[in-house]
Motif scaffolding. Sequence first.
Motif, PDB file in Angstrom:
ATOM      1  N   ASN A   1       0.815  -1.212   0.000  1.00 40.80           N
ATOM      2  CA  ASN A   1       0.000   0.000   0.000  1.00 40.80           C
ATOM      3  C   ASN A   1       0.849   1.262   0.000  1.00 40.80           C
ATOM      4  OD1 ASN A   1      -2.422  -1.313  -0.154  1.00 40.80           O
ATOM      5  ND2 ASN A   1      -2.876  -1.203   2.039  1.00 40.80           N
TER       6      ASN A   1
ATOM      7  N   LYS B   1      -1.150   2.314  -2.952  1.00 48.41           N
ATOM      8  CA  LYS B   1      -2.461   2.731  -2.446  1.00 48.41           C
ATOM      9  C   LYS B   1      -3.044   3.877  -3.252  1.00 48.41           C
ATOM     10  CE  LYS B   1      -5.724   2.642   0.800  1.00 48.41           C
ATOM     11  NZ  LYS B   1      -6.488   3.855   0.554  1.00 48.41           N
ATOM     12  N   THR B   2      -2.240   4.876  -3.581  1.00 43.23           N
ATOM     13  CA  THR B   2      -2.767   6.001  -4.359  1.00 43.23           C
ATOM     14  C   THR B   2      -3.274   5.519  -5.701  1.00 43.23           C
ATOM     15  OG1 THR B   2      -1.222   7.516  -3.277  1.00 43.23           O
ATOM     16  CG2 THR B   2      -2.215   8.247  -5.344  1.00 43.23           C
TER      17      THR B   2
ATOM     18  N   ASP C   1      -6.559   3.577  -5.261  1.00 43.98           N
ATOM     19  CA  ASP C   1      -7.713   4.444  -4.995  1.00 43.98           C
ATOM     20  C   ASP C   1      -8.244   5.088  -6.260  1.00 43.98           C
ATOM     21  OD1 ASP C   1      -7.592   3.859  -2.311  1.00 43.98           O
ATOM     22  OD2 ASP C   1      -6.515   5.695  -1.760  1.00 43.98           O
ATOM     23  N   ASN C   2      -7.381   5.270  -7.257  1.00 41.61           N
ATOM     24  CA  ASN C   2      -7.787   5.982  -8.472  1.00 41.61           C
ATOM     25  C   ASN C   2      -8.019   5.078  -9.679  1.00 41.61           C
ATOM     26  OD1 ASN C   2      -7.578   9.002  -7.748  1.00 41.61           O
ATOM     27  ND2 ASN C   2      -5.643   8.195  -6.989  1.00 41.61           N
TER      28      ASN C   2
ATOM     29  N   LYS D   1      -5.636  -4.397  -9.116  1.00 43.63           N
ATOM     30  CA  LYS D   1      -6.899  -4.142  -8.421  1.00 43.63           C
ATOM     31  C   LYS D   1      -7.945  -5.092  -8.991  1.00 43.63           C
ATOM     32  CE  LYS D   1     -10.093  -0.339  -7.283  1.00 43.63           C
ATOM     33  NZ  LYS D   1     -10.325   1.126  -7.436  1.00 43.63           N
TER      34      LYS D   1
END
Length: 675
Positions: free
Chosen positions: A51, A55-56, A59-60, A620
């Motif tokens: 992460n 992680k960024t 998230d997108n 993801k």
Amino acid sequence: MKSFHYFSLLLLLFFSCKNDTSTNTENVPDIKPVVFEDIDHSIKPGDNFFNHVNKTWMDNAVIADDQVGVGAYRFLNIPQQELLKNILEDVSKGEHPTGSVEQLVGDFYASGMDTISINKRGIKPIQPILDRIDAIHDIKSLTEFVALQIKSGDYSMFAPYISPDQKNSSINILHVAQTGLGLPDRDYYFIEDASVTEIQKAYKTYLTRLFELVGDSNAKAQADKVYAIEKQLAQSHKTRIERRDVKANYNKMAVSELNSKHSNINWSAILKTLGAEADSIDVAQPAYYDALNTMLTSVSLNDWKLYLKANSIGSHDNMLTKPFQDASFEYSKILSGQSEQQPRDKQMVRRVDQQIGFALGQLYVKRYFNEDAKKRALDLVNNFQKVLEKRIDNLDWMSDSTKVKAKDKLYAINKKIGYPDVWRTYDAAINKGQFFENVVALRRDAYQYQLKQLNQPPNRDEWGTTPSTVTAYYNPSLNEIVFPAGILQSPYFDLHADDALNYGGIGMVIGHEFTHAFDDQGAQYDKNGNVTNWWTEEDYTKFKAKTAQIVKQYDAFTVLDSVHLKGALTVGENTADNGGIAIAYDAFKLTEQGQDTTTIGGYTPNQRFFLSIANIWRVKMREEFLRNYVANDPHSPPIWRVNGPLMNFTPFYEAFDVQPGETNYRTEEERIKIW
């Protein structure tokens, strides 16, 4: 392992190790170091390195409606399919000599894209199969039908395959495995968890819809009977974890013995129909065939005929009209969470690659792959082989006598890079406007191709994956390691990147596949691919204790808050991940950059190596897909392919100053080291 950016594959030309004096640096472009952006500095590397790096992005990142995931690994095959589609659209427009690779793949693609003709035909293509099922009048004619359909790629209650004898790898023999289910695994018939009962319901709805589409007025009742048969068969199935036991899943038996034991099956008659000459068969999971033999008489003939109808329709549903395809998708989307069907061209690219992928592969490597890349990749693999040899020499838990045999096996590994030296050919007539017949013709050709290998030495030129696929694998029966052209690209390899990125990328993959020769399964095969005890008893006991530590460690990992990984299912891949990182790191430290401390983008070479590892598992997935992935896939989810091995690897602690109290910190004694 099993998308690609468009470099495809000049890539490995620049992959360099300073110890390799043959490297030609002429005409190599200047390195343009990759800058790691969007690092989440609020997450400490020692708490969650995956992460911290991803992680960024997670998230997108947006998963397309017609996909189950996005990112690297298997999802690199998504942009890769665009390259294949370019080829297929080109060759499907022109006229080519009959039997040429251009004609075969072009006409096959064109036939599948002709949805108007497919929809006009209705159920006509499959009606002869349904009529033959209706004509079944006894067990003998039932098993004969099943065997005949296998020759056309329609497998139901028998699952034969041809591969090396595990006790004599110099010859291919006939094996049969458990089969007969429509749900992803035997456990899905018995688990009462809400997520699984939803899948059960969707599957029953799918079966009902298949019967409706062929005009059965009692569709739901028929579907219930089929499901009941499958559930009874599932009771005899071994679990996925039980099937990892190599020796327990090898049961070579004389056909005469099987005939006596299974009078209802009549193995001799089955073999005759299959055209397979064999006096013995490896029955991988005998309990299944014991149960099947009993059920052939305990279940009514009419119910068996319903079972065969459901199976045959399901085996051909995506070759028929749109309502059949829709029924298939409605079920699959519950499994995967995918909300929209893929466009027809995407579906056909995948089918062409699956069914005639080595013809398509010839066109792919001609257009997108450079010959020098194949040679450079082999140089790299050879370097890693030497690194693993040194690691074996330095093991403190293995005796010298076992080390000698381990190194013998290591250097006996056959290395396949890029694409086959000998291309698989196809003996099937492909015609535009006959999609259903084309699929069946290729299935029949695939069966005959395999049948010709029965009782013959293994074909060591054969590949188990197409060149364009983003994957890599180790085959223990042939003691071979395979890296197709598809994986030799960013983020695994980048022509313009520094060594740290490439050794953390494709280097980890190479180390991973080498380690598979010595994971919990691979370690049971000798250098010739035979299952035999080449270890001392004491060494093997120590090895099993270490893999047991891996099982326990990964059992504790979770995804989706509370879904635990299955350490016993994933132990082979987890062992390879841990070993792969260690081997890649040792190889990186032999390079000029690996011995330097100059920072790039604020990160040391060692840090960039580990950042690259996190980057290649940047994936993801939809929650539904991830849940079923954990239940069925022998690989850990991407987050634990990063965090799991790194919490065991001391150089990572040193690179990022990981301290006690951080979430993934383990004491030196707790860090698991095998290879």
